[in-house]
Scaffold this motif. Sequence first.
Motif, PDB file in Angstrom:
ATOM      1  N   ILE A   1     -39.466 -40.344  11.105  1.00 34.73           N
ATOM      2  CA  ILE A   1     -38.226 -40.363  11.888  1.00 34.73           C
ATOM      3  C   ILE A   1     -37.397 -39.155  11.449  1.00 34.73           C
ATOM      4  CG2 ILE A   1     -36.051 -41.592  12.296  1.00 34.73           C
ATOM      5  CD1 ILE A   1     -37.544 -44.211  11.990  1.00 34.73           C
ATOM      6  N   HIS A   2     -37.191 -38.245  12.388  1.00 30.83           N
ATOM      7  CA  HIS A   2     -36.367 -37.055  12.111  1.00 30.83           C
ATOM      8  C   HIS A   2     -35.896 -36.459  13.433  1.00 30.83           C
ATOM      9  CE1 HIS A   2     -40.074 -34.906  13.070  1.00 30.83           C
ATOM     10  NE2 HIS A   2     -40.687 -35.510  12.065  1.00 30.83           N
ATOM     11  N   THR A   3     -35.295 -35.293  13.405  1.00 27.51           N
ATOM     12  CA  THR A   3     -34.677 -34.739  14.611  1.00 27.51           C
ATOM     13  C   THR A   3     -35.687 -34.269  15.662  1.00 27.51           C
ATOM     14  OG1 THR A   3     -34.361 -32.830  13.162  1.00 27.51           O
ATOM     15  CG2 THR A   3     -32.395 -34.049  13.776  1.00 27.51           C
ATOM     16  N   LYS A   4     -36.938 -34.082  15.263  1.00 27.88           N
ATOM     17  CA  LYS A   4     -37.959 -33.653  16.227  1.00 27.88           C
ATOM     18  C   LYS A   4     -38.783 -34.826  16.748  1.00 27.88           C
ATOM     19  CE  LYS A   4     -37.539 -29.038  15.646  1.00 27.88           C
ATOM     20  NZ  LYS A   4     -36.749 -28.271  16.602  1.00 27.88           N
ATOM     21  N   LYS A   5     -38.634 -35.986  16.086  1.00 27.64           N
ATOM     22  CA  LYS A   5     -39.464 -37.140  16.451  1.00 27.64           C
ATOM     23  C   LYS A   5     -38.728 -38.435  16.126  1.00 27.64           C
ATOM     24  CE  LYS A   5     -44.128 -38.887  15.520  1.00 27.64           C
ATOM     25  NZ  LYS A   5     -45.299 -38.728  14.657  1.00 27.64           N
ATOM     26  N   ASN A   6     -38.505 -39.263  17.130  1.00 29.47           N
ATOM     27  CA  ASN A   6     -37.871 -40.586  16.936  1.00 29.47           C
ATOM     28  C   ASN A   6     -36.470 -40.504  16.329  1.00 29.47           C
ATOM     29  OD1 ASN A   6     -40.315 -41.918  17.712  1.00 29.47           O
ATOM     30  ND2 ASN A   6     -41.101 -41.694  15.636  1.00 29.47           N
ATOM     31  N   ASN A   7     -35.675 -39.500  16.683  1.00 25.77           N
ATOM     32  CA  ASN A   7     -34.352 -39.390  16.047  1.00 25.77           C
ATOM     33  C   ASN A   7     -33.552 -40.692  16.217  1.00 25.77           C
ATOM     34  OD1 ASN A   7     -32.075 -37.872  14.788  1.00 25.77           O
ATOM     35  ND2 ASN A   7     -31.124 -38.353  16.747  1.00 25.77           N
ATOM     36  N   ILE A   8     -32.925 -41.142  15.108  1.00 26.56           N
ATOM     37  CA  ILE A   8     -32.141 -42.395  15.174  1.00 26.56           C
ATOM     38  C   ILE A   8     -30.665 -42.180  14.822  1.00 26.56           C
ATOM     39  CG2 ILE A   8     -34.055 -43.973  14.651  1.00 26.56           C
ATOM     40  CD1 ILE A   8     -32.566 -44.001  11.733  1.00 26.56           C
ATOM     41  N   ILE A   9     -30.312 -40.954  14.362  1.00 25.29           N
ATOM     42  CA  ILE A   9     -28.947 -40.749  13.884  1.00 25.29           C
ATOM     43  C   ILE A   9     -28.180 -39.790  14.795  1.00 25.29           C
ATOM     44  CG2 ILE A   9     -27.483 -40.147  11.910  1.00 25.29           C
ATOM     45  CD1 ILE A   9     -29.891 -40.545  10.077  1.00 25.29           C
ATOM     46  N   GLU A  10     -27.050 -40.287  15.331  1.00 27.59           N
ATOM     47  CA  GLU A  10     -26.112 -39.409  16.045  1.00 27.59           C
ATOM     48  C   GLU A  10     -25.012 -39.043  15.062  1.00 27.59           C
ATOM     49  OE1 GLU A  10     -24.523 -41.090  19.649  1.00 27.59           O
ATOM     50  OE2 GLU A  10     -26.487 -41.908  20.204  1.00 27.59           O
ATOM     51  N   VAL A  11     -24.636 -37.762  15.048  1.00 30.02           N
ATOM     52  CA  VAL A  11     -23.634 -37.333  14.068  1.00 30.02           C
ATOM     53  C   VAL A  11     -22.416 -36.697  14.725  1.00 30.02           C
ATOM     54  CG1 VAL A  11     -25.429 -36.870  12.350  1.00 30.02           C
ATOM     55  CG2 VAL A  11     -24.569 -34.989  13.739  1.00 30.02           C
ATOM     56  N   THR A  12     -21.336 -36.671  13.942  1.00 27.32           N
ATOM     57  CA  THR A  12     -20.197 -35.809  14.262  1.00 27.32           C
ATOM     58  C   THR A  12     -20.143 -34.779  13.144  1.00 27.32           C
ATOM     59  OG1 THR A  12     -18.757 -37.353  13.088  1.00 27.32           O
ATOM     60  CG2 THR A  12     -18.801 -37.531  15.459  1.00 27.32           C
ATOM     61  N   PRO A  13     -19.704 -33.546  13.433  1.00 27.51           N
ATOM     62  CA  PRO A  13     -19.632 -32.535  12.374  1.00 27.51           C
ATOM     63  C   PRO A  13     -18.687 -32.980  11.257  1.00 27.51           C
ATOM     64  CG  PRO A  13     -19.391 -31.531  14.555  1.00 27.51           C
ATOM     65  CD  PRO A  13     -19.303 -33.017  14.750  1.00 27.51           C
ATOM     66  N   GLU A  14     -19.105 -32.747  10.016  1.00 26.90           N
ATOM     67  CA  GLU A  14     -18.300 -33.151   8.847  1.00 26.90           C
ATOM     68  C   GLU A  14     -17.001 -32.356   8.785  1.00 26.90           C
ATOM     69  OE1 GLU A  14     -17.915 -34.707   4.661  1.00 26.90           O
ATOM     70  OE2 GLU A  14     -19.712 -35.008   5.828  1.00 26.90           O
ATOM     71  N   ALA A  15     -17.132 -31.029   8.864  1.00 25.43           N
ATOM     72  CA  ALA A  15     -15.964 -30.131   8.830  1.00 25.43           C
ATOM     73  C   ALA A  15     -16.424 -28.763   9.311  1.00 25.43           C
ATOM     74  CB  ALA A  15     -15.405 -30.028   7.408  1.00 25.43           C
ATOM     75  N   LYS A  16     -15.543 -28.069  10.026  1.00 25.48           N
ATOM     76  CA  LYS A  16     -15.909 -26.777  10.612  1.00 25.48           C
ATOM     77  C   LYS A  16     -16.435 -25.802   9.554  1.00 25.48           C
ATOM     78  CE  LYS A  16     -14.315 -23.590  14.131  1.00 25.48           C
ATOM     79  NZ  LYS A  16     -13.185 -23.030  14.880  1.00 25.48           N
ATOM     80  N   GLU A  17     -15.793 -25.821   8.374  1.00 30.55           N
ATOM     81  CA  GLU A  17     -16.151 -24.870   7.312  1.00 30.55           C
ATOM     82  C   GLU A  17     -17.565 -25.107   6.769  1.00 30.55           C
ATOM     83  OE1 GLU A  17     -13.193 -25.642   4.322  1.00 30.55           O
ATOM     84  OE2 GLU A  17     -13.723 -27.755   4.220  1.00 30.55           O
ATOM     85  N   LEU A  18     -18.107 -26.315   7.003  1.00 30.13           N
ATOM     86  CA  LEU A  18     -19.443 -26.632   6.491  1.00 30.13           C
ATOM     87  C   LEU A  18     -20.559 -26.267   7.460  1.00 30.13           C
ATOM     88  CD1 LEU A  18     -18.639 -30.111   4.917  1.00 30.13           C
ATOM     89  CD2 LEU A  18     -19.425 -28.107   3.655  1.00 30.13           C
ATOM     90  N   GLY A  19     -20.210 -25.927   8.695  1.00 29.40           N
ATOM     91  CA  GLY A  19     -21.237 -25.585   9.677  1.00 29.40           C
ATOM     92  C   GLY A  19     -21.994 -26.822  10.146  1.00 29.40           C
ATOM     93  N   PHE A  20     -23.336 -26.746  10.101  1.00 27.83           N
ATOM     94  CA  PHE A  20     -24.163 -27.829  10.643  1.00 27.83           C
ATOM     95  C   PHE A  20     -24.418 -28.925   9.601  1.00 27.83           C
ATOM     96  CE2 PHE A  20     -25.153 -24.142  13.328  1.00 27.83           C
ATOM     97  CZ  PHE A  20     -24.838 -24.691  14.570  1.00 27.83           C
TER      98      PHE A  20
END
Length: 282
Positions: free
Chosen positions: A124-143
């Motif tokens: 389970i990861h972002t290329k296969k079976n993704n299960i986690i939707e995120v919001t950005p932590e902080a602009k200064e941290l990027g992705f």
Amino acid sequence: MDLKKILPKNGPPINEVSKYIEKYKNDLIVIKYGGNVFIDRNIFDNFITDIDILSKLGISFVVVHGGGPRIKRELDKSNIQSKFIRGLRVTDKKIINIVESVLIDFNNDIVDSLKRFGTDAISIHTKKNNIIEVTPEAKELGFVGIPKKINNDLIEKILNKKQVPIISPLGLGNDNHPYNINGDTAAGAIAKSLKSRRLLLMTNVEGVLDKDKKLINEITSTEVLKMVENNIITEGMIPKINTCLDAVKNGVTAVGIIDGRKQHSILFEIFSDKGSGTLIRK
């Protein structure tokens, strides 16, 4: 079930194992395999053995893995210097591509290793079976993301087939772009969302130590907070403790911080009276 054939000779006592199998048979355990633990291949192999045994004993569990040291190694190869803010890696477009690739490779390594033992594990990861939707932590941290929503249905579907979900600490944002997530944060979010009975954080320390550097076997949230206030718990342990406190406040019965360097630490934590680290309760 012949426990003698399944359990290692140097594992927890069979009478205790029988008792705890009964205790956990209708519950879920989330296991976080910390990035700092798996550099040593012997420790990795021990972890795979324990996970395989858990599966054969019919315990329902989910694995969330980290990847810090492997990520650092790949960034060093490309001469990319990492900058950290509040313990989180600043992640630009180039770095997130490396982070995603490293975490997916490690995820596949765990899945393939388990399959060699005969345990059916699912990536389970972002290329296969993704299960986690995120919001950005902080602009200064990027992705770098904070879990916003966990797809429980997909995890439960996998568990109902008696398969083991192996989850990378990655998620997708509204823009469908991958984001890196702190491994403990990802594991805590999944444990809360699934209302798991236990969250186990495997790491490279014994557990929570008192002011005399002695291991504390069990402690309450209130006692832990006092230890933070009195600077007995400091630095890198604080984010881990925050994950524990958040989990027990939100439906997880207890969280164990366990020493992944010790042989069969998962089995001793789940199936013995003594445990193998520190258990934090509400």
